[in-house]
Design a protein around this motif. Structure first.
Motif, mmCIF file in Angstrom:
data_model
loop_
_atom_site.group_PDB
_atom_site.id
_atom_site.type_symbol
_atom_site.label_atom_id
_atom_site.label_comp_id
_atom_site.label_asym_id
_atom_site.label_seq_id
_atom_site.Cartn_x
_atom_site.Cartn_y
_atom_site.Cartn_z
ATOM 1 N N LYS A 151 0.822 -1.216 0.000
ATOM 2 C CA LYS A 151 0.000 0.000 0.000
ATOM 3 C C LYS A 151 0.852 1.262 0.000
ATOM 4 C CE LYS A 151 -3.927 -2.252 0.346
ATOM 5 N NZ LYS A 151 -3.380 -3.624 0.379
ATOM 6 N N TRP A 171 -8.628 -8.096 -2.394
ATOM 7 C CA TRP A 171 -8.830 -6.910 -3.223
ATOM 8 C C TRP A 171 -10.329 -6.653 -3.367
ATOM 9 C CZ3 TRP A 171 -5.132 -8.914 -7.603
ATOM 10 C CH2 TRP A 171 -3.810 -8.869 -7.126
ATOM 11 N N GLU A 179 -9.474 -0.918 -8.099
ATOM 12 C CA GLU A 179 -8.261 -0.106 -7.995
ATOM 13 C C GLU A 179 -7.150 -0.861 -7.272
ATOM 14 O OE1 GLU A 179 -9.049 2.602 -4.051
ATOM 15 O OE2 GLU A 179 -9.920 3.280 -5.955
ATOM 16 N N ASP A 180 -7.514 -1.796 -6.374
ATOM 17 C CA ASP A 180 -6.495 -2.626 -5.730
ATOM 18 C C ASP A 180 -5.796 -3.504 -6.766
ATOM 19 O OD1 ASP A 180 -7.141 -1.593 -3.233
ATOM 20 O OD2 ASP A 180 -8.663 -3.135 -2.873
ATOM 21 N N HIS A 214 -5.659 -2.893 -10.027
ATOM 22 C CA HIS A 214 -4.907 -2.022 -10.941
ATOM 23 C C HIS A 214 -3.613 -1.521 -10.295
ATOM 24 C CE1 HIS A 214 -8.999 -1.097 -13.041
ATOM 25 N NE2 HIS A 214 -8.434 -2.212 -13.490
ATOM 26 N N ARG A 215 -3.656 -1.267 -8.976
ATOM 27 C CA ARG A 215 -2.433 -0.836 -8.286
ATOM 28 C C ARG A 215 -1.407 -1.955 -8.269
ATOM 29 N NH1 ARG A 215 -4.477 0.792 -3.828
ATOM 30 N NH2 ARG A 215 -4.283 -1.184 -2.714
ATOM 31 N N MET A 220 0.129 -2.113 -11.600
ATOM 32 C CA MET A 220 1.012 -0.973 -11.799
ATOM 33 C C MET A 220 2.369 -1.208 -11.156
ATOM 34 S SD MET A 220 0.553 2.966 -10.486
ATOM 35 C CE MET A 220 0.799 2.439 -8.780
ATOM 36 N N TYR A 221 2.356 -1.709 -9.921
ATOM 37 C CA TYR A 221 3.616 -1.993 -9.236
ATOM 38 C C TYR A 221 4.406 -3.079 -9.960
ATOM 39 C CZ TYR A 221 2.519 0.875 -5.141
ATOM 40 O OH TYR A 221 2.277 1.935 -4.300
#
Length: 236
Positions: free
Chosen positions: A25, A146, A150-151, A153-154, A157-158
């Motif tokens: 996070k 999740w 957005e969890d 997608h995050r 992304m990472y």
């Protein structure tokens, strides 16, 4: 068996790291994890280059030729360490160009194999996590935590940022090895490792992912969110 064992160790470590990255996070924690890996690789390449540049030719007289031959014979029978830093340190004490060349080739193969793994695993993690999330699997403790898109997608992304960084590090490693040891072909080294150990590496890859995913199963009692919801069940 050293290349497959080294491959499995690097693979399992990178899969666990990728799993941790998907549930991070805080961007600060992500930065620390990625930079630790980049700094480690940079230190190995710096030590290898420094050792290569600092080697000196020491004149030998005929009286010590027999003793030196005996030392070289004994060194050739010693098993190499699995630590890249230990191998680089041993090269500083080795005045035999043939033995040193073999050790350098072993170091190059180990670094290239590890960078290949570190580039390959984030891509695998994206595919595995996407399949689990899109299929709606609730038995996976990581994906089931999740609650929002957005969890997910995050996490992607990472993983994408990690993949991009690993690609850059991989390319820099190839360029540095070519500059330090122009007689080595990184492509031939990697293809030789895959040709000789490809089946074993594929089996280890499947086994490592099965092992990590089995620990993420909710029946194993693993809580990757570290919220420990069962402590608030009031004894029920």
């Amino acid at each position: 068996m050293m290349p497959p064992i080294s491959f499995y160790g690097a693979l399992l470590n990178e899969i666990v790291l990728s799993t941790m990255i998907t549930n991070i996070k805080s961007p600060l924690v992500f930065t620390v994890l990625v930079l630790a890996d980049v700094v480690e690789n940079a230190f190995c390449m710096y030590s290898l280059m420094k050792t290569k540049m600092s080697r000196k030719i020491v004149p030998m007289d005929s009286t010590n030729e027999v003793d030196d031959n005996e030392v070289r014979r004994r060194k050739s029978l010693v098993k190499r360490s699995s630590s890249v830093y230990s191998l680089i340190r041993d090269m500083k004490e080795d005045k035999d160009s043939g033995s040193s060349q073999g050790t350098a080739l072993f170091i190059a193969a180990t670094l290239l194999q590890r960078e290949m793994v570190e580039t390959m695993v984030p891509l695998q993690a994206c595919i595995v996590m996407s399949l689990l999330y899109e299929s709606g699997v609730r038995s996976n403790s990581l994906v089931s935590s999740w609650s929002l898109d957005e969890d997910y997608h995050r996490a992607l992304m990472y993983l994408g940022i990690d993949l991009g960084i690993e690609v850059v590090v991989f390319v820099c490693t190839l360029l540095m090895l070519h500059r330090i040891y122009p007689e080595f072909s990184s492509w031939r080294i990697l293809m030789g490792l895959l040709r000789l150990n490809g089946t074993i590496m594929l089996s280890f890859c499947i086994a490592a992912w099965a092992n990590v995913l089995s620990f993420q199963n909710t029946l194993m009692g693993l809580d990757l969110t570290f919220q420990f919801e069962w402590l608030r069940c009031g004894g029920e």
